[in-house]
Design an enzyme around this catalytic site. Sequence first.
Site, mmCIF file in Angstrom:
data_model
loop_
_atom_site.group_PDB
_atom_site.id
_atom_site.type_symbol
_atom_site.label_atom_id
_atom_site.label_comp_id
_atom_site.label_asym_id
_atom_site.label_seq_id
_atom_site.Cartn_x
_atom_site.Cartn_y
_atom_site.Cartn_z
ATOM 1 N N CYS A 119 -14.360 69.214 111.644
ATOM 2 C CA CYS A 119 -14.673 67.782 111.529
ATOM 3 C C CYS A 119 -13.550 66.963 110.884
ATOM 4 O O CYS A 119 -13.557 65.744 110.979
ATOM 5 C CB CYS A 119 -15.965 67.583 110.758
ATOM 6 N N HIS A 256 -15.720 60.332 108.217
ATOM 7 C CA HIS A 256 -16.287 61.207 109.246
ATOM 8 C C HIS A 256 -17.792 60.997 109.258
ATOM 9 O O HIS A 256 -18.443 61.001 108.221
ATOM 10 C CB HIS A 256 -15.937 62.665 108.940
ATOM 11 N N ASN A 286 -23.100 63.209 114.910
ATOM 12 C CA ASN A 286 -21.869 63.799 114.390
ATOM 13 C C ASN A 286 -21.048 64.327 115.569
ATOM 14 O O ASN A 286 -21.435 65.298 116.209
ATOM 15 C CB ASN A 286 -22.243 64.935 113.422
HETATM 16 O O1 UT7 Z 1 -19.629 67.425 109.616
HETATM 17 C C1 UT7 Z 1 -19.931 68.087 108.411
HETATM 18 C C2 UT7 Z 1 -21.042 69.023 108.672
HETATM 19 N N1 UT7 Z 1 -22.360 68.577 108.628
HETATM 20 C C3 UT7 Z 1 -22.926 67.913 107.614
HETATM 21 O O2 UT7 Z 1 -22.315 67.276 106.834
HETATM 22 C C4 UT7 Z 1 -24.418 68.038 107.475
HETATM 23 C C5 UT7 Z 1 -24.764 68.249 106.039
HETATM 24 N N2 UT7 Z 1 -26.182 68.423 105.790
HETATM 25 C C6 UT7 Z 1 -27.127 67.526 106.109
HETATM 26 O O3 UT7 Z 1 -26.853 66.508 106.703
HETATM 27 C C7 UT7 Z 1 -28.524 67.769 105.629
HETATM 28 O O4 UT7 Z 1 -28.530 68.825 104.696
HETATM 29 C C8 UT7 Z 1 -29.524 68.098 106.764
HETATM 30 C C9 UT7 Z 1 -29.713 66.866 107.614
HETATM 31 C C10 UT7 Z 1 -29.036 69.252 107.609
HETATM 32 C C11 UT7 Z 1 -30.881 68.475 106.152
HETATM 33 O O5 UT7 Z 1 -31.355 67.415 105.381
HETATM 34 P P1 UT7 Z 1 -31.910 67.686 103.950
HETATM 35 O O6 UT7 Z 1 -32.310 66.398 103.398
HETATM 36 O O7 UT7 Z 1 -30.884 68.472 103.207
HETATM 37 O O8 UT7 Z 1 -33.156 68.516 104.243
HETATM 38 P P2 UT7 Z 1 -33.654 69.665 103.338
HETATM 39 O O9 UT7 Z 1 -32.697 70.816 103.560
HETATM 40 O O10 UT7 Z 1 -33.906 69.193 101.974
HETATM 41 O O11 UT7 Z 1 -35.026 69.959 103.997
HETATM 42 C C12 UT7 Z 1 -35.093 70.943 104.873
HETATM 43 C C13 UT7 Z 1 -36.514 70.994 105.376
HETATM 44 C C14 UT7 Z 1 -36.823 72.399 105.753
HETATM 45 O O12 UT7 Z 1 -38.227 72.641 105.653
HETATM 46 P P3 UT7 Z 1 -38.839 73.406 104.405
HETATM 47 O O13 UT7 Z 1 -38.105 74.698 104.323
HETATM 48 O O14 UT7 Z 1 -38.599 72.503 103.232
HETATM 49 O O15 UT7 Z 1 -40.280 73.536 104.786
HETATM 50 C C15 UT7 Z 1 -36.413 72.418 107.171
HETATM 51 O O16 UT7 Z 1 -37.064 73.412 107.907
HETATM 52 O O17 UT7 Z 1 -36.569 70.188 106.543
HETATM 53 C C16 UT7 Z 1 -36.839 71.042 107.644
HETATM 54 N N3 UT7 Z 1 -36.078 70.574 108.773
HETATM 55 C C17 UT7 Z 1 -36.585 69.757 109.705
HETATM 56 N N4 UT7 Z 1 -37.787 69.175 109.838
HETATM 57 C C18 UT7 Z 1 -37.988 68.392 110.898
HETATM 58 C C19 UT7 Z 1 -34.796 70.858 109.104
HETATM 59 N N5 UT7 Z 1 -34.460 70.246 110.239
HETATM 60 C C20 UT7 Z 1 -35.556 69.548 110.638
HETATM 61 C C21 UT7 Z 1 -35.837 68.738 111.737
HETATM 62 N N6 UT7 Z 1 -37.052 68.160 111.818
HETATM 63 N N7 UT7 Z 1 -34.917 68.467 112.683
#
Ligand code: UT7
Length: 329
Positions: A119, A256, A286
């Site tokens: 990225c 980015h 992204n």
């Molecule tokens: O280019 C550089 C690379 N990429 C990034 O910079 C991405 C960096 N990370 C992120 O953007 C975020 O961490 C995410 C968008 C991937 C996740 O958001 P978050 O606010 O950190 O979510 P979380 O990890 O606190 O929550 C995860 C929960 C999980 O459920 P449990 O285990 O708490 O029950 C996941 O299973 O959200 C669940 N989850 C979803 N739920 C509905 C993960 N993806 C989804 C989804 N829809 N698409």
Amino acid sequence: MNQHPLCHVAGLGQALPGAPISNAELIRRYGLESTPEWIETRTGIRQRFFVGPGETTATLAAAAAQQALVQAKLAPSQVGAVVVATCTPDYTFPSVATLVQAALGLPVGIPALDVNAACSGFIAALSVAQGWFATQPGLEAVLVIGAETFSNVLDFTDRSTCVLFGDGAGAMVLRRNRPGQTNGLLALAQGADGRQAGLLHSAHGVARGRVAGTVQMDGAAVFKHAVRQMGDQAQVAALLAQSGHTLADLAWLVPHQANARILAAAGEALGLAAERVVMTVAEHANTSAASIPLALATAQQQGQFQPGELVLLQAFGAGFTWGMASLRW
Ligand code: UT7
């Protein structure tokens, strides 16, 4: 102190394939256990674009480059070098850059190569271009492209990664400055920490399974590292000091486009008002190495940059790798 940049932005272009795919459509298409609201509130993403039949990283790169050349009022025959940032190339080799060279009829014999810093690849590509300007006195114009088709490496059964990425390309024409010209590329910085490779990677590669693997990510860990790295005031201040500037001089941040919450945090850490942070993640998702040039082209189309304004480009990605570049518009 670098008050006399070697080159300036003469043109920008962008290419987004097909029709936008909304969160609802993505969920429906792949049967994901998710909601449009979850995706939008946690990432800021509302839609993304995916390539269709016959479209590749190279076709997107060539289309974006063509637009940038038109804006720069430059013929393909006047391009002196081309560099493409990508981690989703058409082939392991030859490079996407050579495919673009052939597709656009750029001169035979010019340098054409790809860089892969995931990225943060566009910053790496800019530094390659800067190096060419510094070492090749006759060089007048360079095409710098970021292009990706991440849809080819997404695991559509993994809702935590497949909702985040999209396909697209952005291109920039850099032209050599005339004596006394003060707009252009002021300073660049890059870094990496290979110890963190496992937090965001593709599961395979040619030397590990003979196929390109799908994206694997520890999202929460990547999020924290991205916020810390992109909000590092001291590193940004050191970069800006190279051209005699301070954080207070900064007019725009073009980060980015990973996640709207990461971008908002980065802007805040640098003391920038939200409207000074260019955000296109809602429309493009992204697009990895393509996201910065796509954001630049979009912001320019909307008339956001004024001549003389100080613009900071900032990226973070797999590796981990990161990079920054400052420009006087
Ligand atoms: O280019 C550089 C690379 N990429 C990034 O910079 C991405 C960096 N990370 C992120 O953007 C975020 O961490 C995410 C968008 C991937 C996740 O958001 P978050 O606010 O950190 O979510 P979380 O990890 O606190 O929550 C995860 C929960 C999980 O459920 P449990 O285990 O708490 O029950 C996941 O299973 O959200 C669940 N989850 C979803 N739920 C509905 C993960 N993806 C989804 C989804 N829809 N698409």
